[in-house]
Design a protein around this motif. Structure first.
Motif, mmCIF file in Angstrom:
data_model
loop_
_atom_site.group_PDB
_atom_site.id
_atom_site.type_symbol
_atom_site.label_atom_id
_atom_site.label_comp_id
_atom_site.label_asym_id
_atom_site.label_seq_id
_atom_site.Cartn_x
_atom_site.Cartn_y
_atom_site.Cartn_z
ATOM 1 N N ARG A 1 6.126 3.065 2.364
ATOM 2 C CA ARG A 1 5.478 3.773 3.151
ATOM 3 C C ARG A 1 4.033 3.772 2.950
ATOM 4 N NH1 ARG A 1 6.835 9.967 4.220
ATOM 5 N NH2 ARG A 1 5.255 10.376 2.388
ATOM 6 N N LEU A 2 3.434 3.619 1.888
ATOM 7 C CA LEU A 2 2.078 3.448 1.779
ATOM 8 C C LEU A 2 1.562 2.039 2.193
ATOM 9 C CD1 LEU A 2 -0.668 4.188 0.438
ATOM 10 C CD2 LEU A 2 0.188 3.197 -1.823
ATOM 11 N N ALA A 3 2.531 1.081 1.782
ATOM 12 C CA ALA A 3 2.258 -0.393 2.186
ATOM 13 C C ALA A 3 2.127 -0.577 3.942
ATOM 14 C CB ALA A 3 3.182 -1.384 1.793
ATOM 15 N N SER B 1 4.577 11.204 -8.316
ATOM 16 C CA SER B 1 6.169 10.594 -8.473
ATOM 17 C C SER B 1 6.074 9.687 -9.390
ATOM 18 C CB SER B 1 6.179 10.018 -6.808
ATOM 19 O OG SER B 1 6.554 10.844 -6.060
ATOM 20 N N ILE B 2 4.910 8.932 -9.539
ATOM 21 C CA ILE B 2 5.067 7.811 -10.818
ATOM 22 C C ILE B 2 5.106 8.701 -12.058
ATOM 23 C CG2 ILE B 2 3.625 6.409 -11.919
ATOM 24 C CD1 ILE B 2 2.489 5.229 -9.246
ATOM 25 N N GLU B 3 4.294 9.664 -12.041
ATOM 26 C CA GLU B 3 4.365 10.429 -13.509
ATOM 27 C C GLU B 3 5.684 11.458 -13.728
ATOM 28 O OE1 GLU B 3 1.689 9.987 -15.388
ATOM 29 O OE2 GLU B 3 0.951 8.623 -13.850
ATOM 30 N N ALA B 4 6.472 11.460 -12.536
ATOM 31 C CA ALA B 4 7.933 12.257 -12.812
ATOM 32 C C ALA B 4 8.826 11.169 -12.888
ATOM 33 C CB ALA B 4 8.098 12.870 -11.676
ATOM 34 N N ALA C 1 -2.236 7.651 4.829
ATOM 35 C CA ALA C 1 -2.410 6.830 3.322
ATOM 36 C C ALA C 1 -2.975 7.506 2.077
ATOM 37 C CB ALA C 1 -2.788 5.438 3.504
ATOM 38 N N LEU C 2 -3.933 8.237 2.554
ATOM 39 C CA LEU C 2 -4.843 9.153 1.486
ATOM 40 C C LEU C 2 -3.953 10.200 0.924
ATOM 41 C CD1 LEU C 2 -7.400 9.368 0.164
ATOM 42 C CD2 LEU C 2 -8.176 11.148 1.998
ATOM 43 N N ALA C 3 -3.196 10.758 1.704
ATOM 44 C CA ALA C 3 -2.043 11.841 1.566
ATOM 45 C C ALA C 3 -0.878 11.211 0.586
ATOM 46 C CB ALA C 3 -1.628 12.488 2.690
ATOM 47 N N ASP C 4 -0.438 10.028 1.018
ATOM 48 C CA ASP C 4 0.482 9.372 0.344
ATOM 49 C C ASP C 4 0.057 8.853 -1.255
ATOM 50 O OD1 ASP C 4 2.630 10.159 1.888
ATOM 51 O OD2 ASP C 4 2.680 8.266 3.097
ATOM 52 N N VAL C 5 -1.181 8.516 -1.366
ATOM 53 C CA VAL C 5 -1.632 7.925 -2.413
ATOM 54 C C VAL C 5 -1.350 9.233 -3.645
ATOM 55 C CG1 VAL C 5 -3.743 7.437 -3.956
ATOM 56 C CG2 VAL C 5 -3.337 6.221 -1.834
ATOM 57 N N ALA C 6 -1.916 10.281 -3.223
ATOM 58 C CA ALA C 6 -1.629 11.316 -3.997
ATOM 59 C C ALA C 6 -0.091 11.844 -4.317
ATOM 60 C CB ALA C 6 -2.227 12.631 -3.487
ATOM 61 N N LYS C 7 0.644 11.598 -3.357
ATOM 62 C CA LYS C 7 2.014 11.976 -3.724
ATOM 63 C C LYS C 7 2.692 10.927 -4.609
ATOM 64 C CE LYS C 7 2.953 14.023 0.726
ATOM 65 N NZ LYS C 7 3.561 13.859 2.314
ATOM 66 N N LEU C 8 2.137 9.636 -4.377
ATOM 67 C CA LEU C 8 2.849 8.660 -5.145
ATOM 68 C C LEU C 8 2.265 8.844 -6.516
ATOM 69 C CD1 LEU C 8 4.405 6.050 -5.227
ATOM 70 C CD2 LEU C 8 2.452 4.796 -4.290
ATOM 71 N N ARG C 9 0.979 9.155 -6.831
ATOM 72 C CA ARG C 9 0.350 9.338 -8.224
ATOM 73 C C ARG C 9 1.402 10.408 -8.763
ATOM 74 N NH1 ARG C 9 -4.257 12.814 -7.546
ATOM 75 N NH2 ARG C 9 -2.406 14.472 -7.200
ATOM 76 N N LYS D 1 14.557 6.672 -5.859
ATOM 77 C CA LYS D 1 14.517 6.522 -4.466
ATOM 78 C C LYS D 1 13.219 6.959 -3.893
ATOM 79 C CE LYS D 1 17.161 7.058 -0.126
ATOM 80 N NZ LYS D 1 18.410 7.746 0.249
ATOM 81 N N ARG D 2 12.488 8.122 -4.215
ATOM 82 C CA ARG D 2 11.467 8.762 -3.598
ATOM 83 C C ARG D 2 10.357 7.813 -3.897
ATOM 84 N NH1 ARG D 2 8.630 12.979 -1.978
ATOM 85 N NH2 ARG D 2 6.670 13.300 -2.849
ATOM 86 N N VAL D 3 10.251 7.012 -5.131
ATOM 87 C CA VAL D 3 9.054 6.376 -5.314
ATOM 88 C C VAL D 3 9.252 5.260 -4.590
ATOM 89 C CG1 VAL D 3 7.992 4.679 -7.387
ATOM 90 C CG2 VAL D 3 8.791 7.131 -8.034
ATOM 91 N N GLY D 4 10.403 4.506 -4.432
ATOM 92 C CA GLY D 4 10.395 3.237 -3.617
ATOM 93 C C GLY D 4 10.345 3.589 -2.058
#
Length: 218
Positions: free
Chosen positions: A21-23, A44-47, A34-42, A13-16
């Motif tokens: 949110r980034l979009a 989350s993807i690895e997790a 958005a810059l902060a969320d790119v790092a968070k998404l990166r 759910k977090r990745v979705g």
């Protein structure tokens, strides 16, 4: 698109939520968030658990493509510098560089511009040149060729002449156009540094010619 995140990944759910949110932040031009969320998404993807290596590869590729909007739209010079640090740090990670080399080598142009125009990351030029040389069968343009001329071939004249081609390519690139002049100035500085490393004495007229500048400016 094969680059769009597979819906199976939204079992997290977090990745979705982060993708959505980034979009939204990109559409609303909320670049700092958005810059902060790119790092968070990166992170989350690895997790994410229970997905294939191919799906993760596509997720990383999609993130880098989306991040282009974020990295190259920062308004202040300080935030722009921070964003260029971020793109270098992201794409030089082994997993993300593997995604670039496997599916999207065209992104190497953006990495090259980020390194050349970033004083804090110029030490990455030798490693960047090595990667560009490996991948020049898949992607090459004046920007990547400039780095190879300068670092691999040590061809100062060719690097200098290619700067004008770089300016034209960058000026017509949706993401990079605002950086055209900065890239040329940074490129000239790199040409100058390379030139003085191999010459003990330099005539100003010769230097001006090498840099494509008027003697008084040189």
């Amino acid at each position: 698109s094969t680059l769009f995140p597979s819906t199976t990944l939204f079992r997290s759910k977090r990745v979705g939520i982060l993708w959505g949110r980034l979009a939204n932040e990109i559409l609303m031009r909320q670049w700092d968030m958005a810059l902060a969320d790119v790092a968070k998404l990166r992170d989350s993807i690895e997790a994410v658990q229970g997905v294939s290596s191919l799906q993760l590869l596509r997720m990383r590729s999609w993130l880098m493509h989306q991040a282009m909007f974020v990295f190259f739209n920062q308004q202040s010079s300080e935030r722009s510098q921070e964003a260029r640090n971020a793109i270098v740090d992201l794409m030089f990670q082994d997993k993300y560089m593997n995604a670039v080399q496997t599916g999207c080598p065209h992104l190497l142009r953006y990495l090259a511009v980020a390194v050349v125009t970033n004083k804090r990351r110029r030490n990455m030029l030798p490693e960047l040149a090595r990667i560009l040389r490996q991948e020049n069968y898949a992607h090459r343009d004046p920007v990547t060729e400039f780095v190879e001329d300068l670092v691999i071939r040590a061809d100062i004249d060719s690097a200098r002449e290619r700067l004008q081609q770089c300016a034209e390519v960058i000026s017509n690139d949706f993401f990079l156009a605002p950086l055209a002049q900065e890239f040329v100035e940074s490129g000239r500085l790199l040409v100058f540094e390379s030139f003085v490393r191999v010459n003990q004495r330099i005539e100003i007229g010769t230097l001006a010619q090498k840099l494509g500048m008027k003697p008084e400016v040189a």
